[in-house]
Design a protein around this motif. Structure first.
Motif, PDB file in Angstrom:
ATOM      1  N   GLY A   1     -16.948  -2.787  -3.700  1.00 22.12           N
ATOM      2  CA  GLY A   1     -15.986  -1.689  -3.508  1.00 22.12           C
ATOM      3  C   GLY A   1     -15.090  -1.904  -2.305  1.00 22.12           C
ATOM      4  O   GLY A   1     -14.572  -0.951  -1.735  1.00 22.12           O
ATOM      5  N   SER A   2     -14.859  -3.158  -1.942  1.00 21.33           N
ATOM      6  CA  SER A   2     -14.101  -3.413  -0.707  1.00 21.33           C
ATOM      7  C   SER A   2     -12.596  -3.370  -0.912  1.00 21.33           C
ATOM      8  O   SER A   2     -11.849  -3.493   0.053  1.00 21.33           O
ATOM      9  N   VAL A   3     -12.168  -3.192  -2.157  1.00 19.93           N
ATOM     10  CA  VAL A   3     -10.739  -3.006  -2.408  1.00 19.93           C
ATOM     11  C   VAL A   3     -10.539  -1.632  -3.052  1.00 19.93           C
ATOM     12  O   VAL A   3     -11.008  -1.373  -4.158  1.00 19.93           O
ATOM     13  N   GLY A   4      -9.870  -0.773  -2.315  1.00 17.07           N
ATOM     14  CA  GLY A   4      -9.518   0.542  -2.840  1.00 17.07           C
ATOM     15  C   GLY A   4      -8.071   0.546  -3.280  1.00 17.07           C
ATOM     16  O   GLY A   4      -7.342  -0.433  -3.099  1.00 17.07           O
ATOM     17  N   LEU A   5      -7.671   1.639  -3.885  1.00 19.09           N
ATOM     18  CA  LEU A   5      -6.271   1.804  -4.295  1.00 19.09           C
ATOM     19  C   LEU A   5      -5.730   3.096  -3.710  1.00 19.09           C
ATOM     20  O   LEU A   5      -6.483   4.027  -3.411  1.00 19.09           O
ATOM     21  N   VAL A   6      -4.407   3.157  -3.585  1.00 16.38           N
ATOM     22  CA  VAL A   6      -3.720   4.391  -3.237  1.00 16.38           C
ATOM     23  C   VAL A   6      -2.917   4.808  -4.461  1.00 16.38           C
ATOM     24  O   VAL A   6      -2.059   4.054  -4.941  1.00 16.38           O
ATOM     25  N   VAL A   7      -3.236   5.991  -4.974  1.00 16.47           N
ATOM     26  CA  VAL A   7      -2.542   6.539  -6.149  1.00 16.47           C
ATOM     27  C   VAL A   7      -2.251   8.008  -5.840  1.00 16.47           C
ATOM     28  O   VAL A   7      -3.178   8.810  -5.677  1.00 16.47           O
ATOM     29  N   GLY A   8      -0.991   8.349  -5.724  1.00 14.02           N
ATOM     30  CA  GLY A   8      -0.635   9.710  -5.344  1.00 14.02           C
ATOM     31  C   GLY A   8      -1.161  10.743  -6.328  1.00 14.02           C
ATOM     32  O   GLY A   8      -1.236  10.500  -7.542  1.00 14.02           O
ATOM     33  N   ALA A   9      -1.530  11.907  -5.773  1.00 12.65           N
ATOM     34  CA  ALA A   9      -2.035  13.006  -6.605  1.00 12.65           C
ATOM     35  C   ALA A   9      -0.902  13.845  -7.170  1.00 12.65           C
ATOM     36  O   ALA A   9      -1.142  14.806  -7.896  1.00 12.65           O
ATOM     37  N   THR A  10       0.334  13.457  -6.858  1.00 13.18           N
ATOM     38  CA  THR A  10       1.468  14.330  -7.163  1.00 13.18           C
ATOM     39  C   THR A  10       2.071  14.113  -8.543  1.00 13.18           C
ATOM     40  O   THR A  10       2.956  14.855  -8.935  1.00 13.18           O
TER      41      THR A  10
ATOM     42  N   PHE B   1      -7.330  -0.597   1.315  1.00 15.48           N
ATOM     43  CA  PHE B   1      -6.759   0.293   0.295  1.00 15.48           C
ATOM     44  C   PHE B   1      -5.339  -0.189  -0.024  1.00 15.48           C
ATOM     45  O   PHE B   1      -4.445  -0.116   0.832  1.00 15.48           O
ATOM     46  N   VAL B   2      -5.133  -0.646  -1.252  1.00 18.52           N
ATOM     47  CA  VAL B   2      -3.872  -1.255  -1.656  1.00 18.52           C
ATOM     48  C   VAL B   2      -2.998  -0.222  -2.366  1.00 18.52           C
ATOM     49  O   VAL B   2      -3.461   0.464  -3.292  1.00 18.52           O
ATOM     50  N   LEU B   3      -1.746  -0.122  -1.956  1.00 18.67           N
ATOM     51  CA  LEU B   3      -0.829   0.829  -2.611  1.00 18.67           C
ATOM     52  C   LEU B   3      -0.620   0.408  -4.063  1.00 18.67           C
ATOM     53  O   LEU B   3      -0.270  -0.743  -4.343  1.00 18.67           O
ATOM     54  N   ALA B   4      -0.833   1.335  -4.986  1.00 14.63           N
ATOM     55  CA  ALA B   4      -0.571   1.049  -6.402  1.00 14.63           C
ATOM     56  C   ALA B   4       0.579   1.922  -6.899  1.00 14.63           C
ATOM     57  O   ALA B   4       1.616   1.420  -7.339  1.00 14.63           O
ATOM     58  N   ARG B   5       0.375   3.248  -6.815  1.00 12.69           N
ATOM     59  CA  ARG B   5       1.408   4.181  -7.300  1.00 12.69           C
ATOM     60  C   ARG B   5       1.487   5.296  -6.272  1.00 12.69           C
ATOM     61  O   ARG B   5       0.609   6.162  -6.201  1.00 12.69           O
ATOM     62  N   THR B   6       2.506   5.254  -5.468  1.00 16.55           N
ATOM     63  CA  THR B   6       2.549   6.157  -4.319  1.00 16.55           C
ATOM     64  C   THR B   6       3.042   7.552  -4.715  1.00 16.55           C
ATOM     65  O   THR B   6       3.578   7.753  -5.806  1.00 16.55           O
ATOM     66  N   SER B   7       2.850   8.495  -3.807  1.00 15.64           N
ATOM     67  CA  SER B   7       3.114   9.903  -4.137  1.00 15.64           C
ATOM     68  C   SER B   7       4.597  10.258  -4.123  1.00 15.64           C
ATOM     69  O   SER B   7       4.979  11.321  -4.592  1.00 15.64           O
ATOM     70  N   ASN B   8       5.429   9.354  -3.588  1.00 17.11           N
ATOM     71  CA  ASN B   8       6.863   9.668  -3.466  1.00 17.11           C
ATOM     72  C   ASN B   8       7.620   9.277  -4.734  1.00 17.11           C
ATOM     73  O   ASN B   8       7.319   8.250  -5.352  1.00 17.11           O
TER      74      ASN B   8
ATOM     75  N   ILE C   1     -10.408   5.496  -4.641  1.00 16.98           N
ATOM     76  CA  ILE C   1      -9.004   5.787  -4.958  1.00 16.98           C
ATOM     77  C   ILE C   1      -8.542   6.876  -4.003  1.00 16.98           C
ATOM     78  O   ILE C   1      -8.944   8.041  -4.120  1.00 16.98           O
ATOM     79  N   LEU C   2      -7.713   6.485  -3.035  1.00 22.57           N
ATOM     80  CA  LEU C   2      -7.133   7.469  -2.121  1.00 22.57           C
ATOM     81  C   LEU C   2      -5.988   8.165  -2.854  1.00 22.57           C
ATOM     82  O   LEU C   2      -5.093   7.500  -3.380  1.00 22.57           O
ATOM     83  N   ALA C   3      -6.040   9.494  -2.883  1.00 18.46           N
ATOM     84  CA  ALA C   3      -5.025  10.262  -3.622  1.00 18.46           C
ATOM     85  C   ALA C   3      -4.338  11.240  -2.677  1.00 18.46           C
ATOM     86  O   ALA C   3      -4.695  12.423  -2.612  1.00 18.46           O
ATOM     87  N   PRO C   4      -3.334  10.769  -1.937  1.00 13.78           N
ATOM     88  CA  PRO C   4      -2.604  11.666  -1.036  1.00 13.78           C
ATOM     89  C   PRO C   4      -1.680  12.581  -1.835  1.00 13.78           C
ATOM     90  O   PRO C   4      -1.324  12.266  -2.970  1.00 13.78           O
ATOM     91  N   GLY C   5      -1.297  13.685  -1.202  1.00 17.37           N
ATOM     92  CA  GLY C   5      -0.327  14.572  -1.841  1.00 17.37           C
ATOM     93  C   GLY C   5      -0.806  15.992  -2.016  1.00 17.37           C
ATOM     94  O   GLY C   5      -0.040  16.862  -2.425  1.00 17.37           O
ATOM     95  N   LEU C   6      -2.096  16.247  -1.679  1.00 14.06           N
ATOM     96  CA  LEU C   6      -2.590  17.625  -1.746  1.00 14.06           C
ATOM     97  C   LEU C   6      -1.893  18.454  -0.667  1.00 14.06           C
ATOM     98  O   LEU C   6      -1.684  17.970   0.452  1.00 14.06           O
ATOM     99  N   GLY C   7      -1.575  19.696  -0.999  1.00 10.62           N
ATOM    100  CA  GLY C   7      -1.025  20.576   0.039  1.00 10.62           C
ATOM    101  C   GLY C   7       0.481  20.437   0.160  1.00 10.62           C
ATOM    102  O   GLY C   7       1.229  20.803  -0.737  1.00 10.62           O
ATOM    103  N   ALA C   8       0.944  19.851   1.265  1.00 10.37           N
ATOM    104  CA  ALA C   8       2.376  19.861   1.595  1.00 10.37           C
ATOM    105  C   ALA C   8       3.243  19.216   0.524  1.00 10.37           C
ATOM    106  O   ALA C   8       4.397  19.607   0.342  1.00 10.37           O
ATOM    107  N   GLN C   9       2.723  18.228  -0.181  1.00 11.57           N
ATOM    108  CA  GLN C   9       3.534  17.572  -1.222  1.00 11.57           C
ATOM    109  C   GLN C   9       3.373  18.234  -2.587  1.00 11.57           C
ATOM    110  O   GLN C   9       3.910  17.759  -3.590  1.00 11.57           O
ATOM    111  N   GLY C  10       2.579  19.281  -2.655  1.00 16.40           N
ATOM    112  CA  GLY C  10       2.571  20.114  -3.855  1.00 16.40           C
ATOM    113  C   GLY C  10       1.391  19.963  -4.788  1.00 16.40           C
ATOM    114  O   GLY C  10       1.202  20.796  -5.674  1.00 16.40           O
TER     115      GLY C  10
END
Ligand code: OMP
Length: 278
Positions: A194-203, A154-161, A217-226
């Protein structure tokens, strides 16, 4: 670009989320959470925290994401706990995404790839997060290892911060740097693995064209990040949301240490995600 039917990691991933839903459960044993759960801030407390998470989440989550940093804090003892978490979650039928955010060059990157993606390595997971900001091609050992082993990088593309913007939105010849990462990942997935995923923040509004990715597409940011489950359709309009893996760590973990309450918090959020994404 030619494409082919899903196979390899794509098939494993789609089967898991088809059975258990798309929400990824983050295991982030923060000091504050250990204290809130009444556990000592020590390797023993970490082990108890991890055991509760595995019991509550491993039988119900499609993807579990231990944040490696919170284990690393405790040195060798922390890594021993992490090895057990990875093994036990996988045995319970969850895919494990090790959130290590590795990124280096040449033989060092190859060693990171072996550590997290090679069969038989003590920390072998189903997937690992990696950072492309030493150059996408520097990640080649991990991309190749993932593809060969039916695993995923999973490659960072657009992070949640918010700070991510200065690099990820910088202009790279008419495209944002983050979009160049998306396009490179899309080219890797043309074989249907599908061996390359992305990280794209949900925020945030990420501004990326994700339509052709054919990978998770991993989408971190649910909950504590709003971010909320209801935000997802708009934030990921244009993406194939069958591939979306929204993630929450503290938002779910705060319901512990009671195993039933923790599992209920996870399934409640998972059901809200599924309802929202349809
Ligand atoms: O790769 C990640 O998982 C990640 C990428 C990102 O852009 N933002 C982000 O928060 N994360 C991770 O996702 C988790 C978020 O935790 P919570 O904010 O507690 O849900 C942490 O482990 C972060 O390191």
């Amino acid at each position: 670009m030619t494409t082919s039917a899903p196979h390899g990691y794509a098939s494993r991933h789609r089967a898991a989320v088809g059975q258990r839903g798309r929400l990824c459960a983050g295991i982030d044993p923060h000091t504050e959470l250990l204290e809130q759960w009444g556990l000592p801030v020590s390797a023993a407390g970490l082990a108890q925290f991890a055991d509760i998470c595995v019991e509550a989440l491993a039988p119900v989550a499609a993807v579990i994401k231990p944040q490696v940093a919170f284990f690393e804090v405790f040195g060798a003892a922390g890594f021993t706990v992490l090895e057990r978490v990875i093994r036990d979650c996988r045995q319970a039928g969850a895919l494990v995404l090790a959130d290590a955010k590795r990124g280096d060059i040449g033989t060092t990157m190859a060693a990171y790839a072996s550590a997290w993606l090679d069969d038989g390595a003590p920390l072998c997971a189903d997937a690992v997060t990696i950072s492309p900001y030493l150059g996408f091609e520097a990640l080649r050992p991990a991309l190749d290892a993932a593809s060969a082993a039916q695993r995923c990088a999973f490659v960072l593309a657009r992070t949640s911060n918010p700070d991510g913007a200065e690099i990820q939105l910088a202009d790279a010849g008419g495209r944002a740097v983050g979009q160049t990462i998306v396009d490179a990942a899309t080219a890797e997935n043309a074989d249907g693995s599908g061996s390359v995923g992305l990280v794209v923040g949900a925020t945030r509004a990420h501004g990326l064209d994700l339509a052709s990715l054919q990978g998770p597409i991993l989408a971190p940011g649910l909950g504590a990040q709003g971010a909320t489950p209801e935000d997802l359709p708009e934030v990921f309009a244009g993406a194939d949301t069958r591939w979306l893996v929204p993630a929450s760590s503290r938002g779910v973990l705060r319901a512990g240490p009671d195993v039933t309450a923790l599992r209920d918090a996870f399934t409640h959020t998972r059901d809200a995600v599924e309802k929202s994404l349809g």
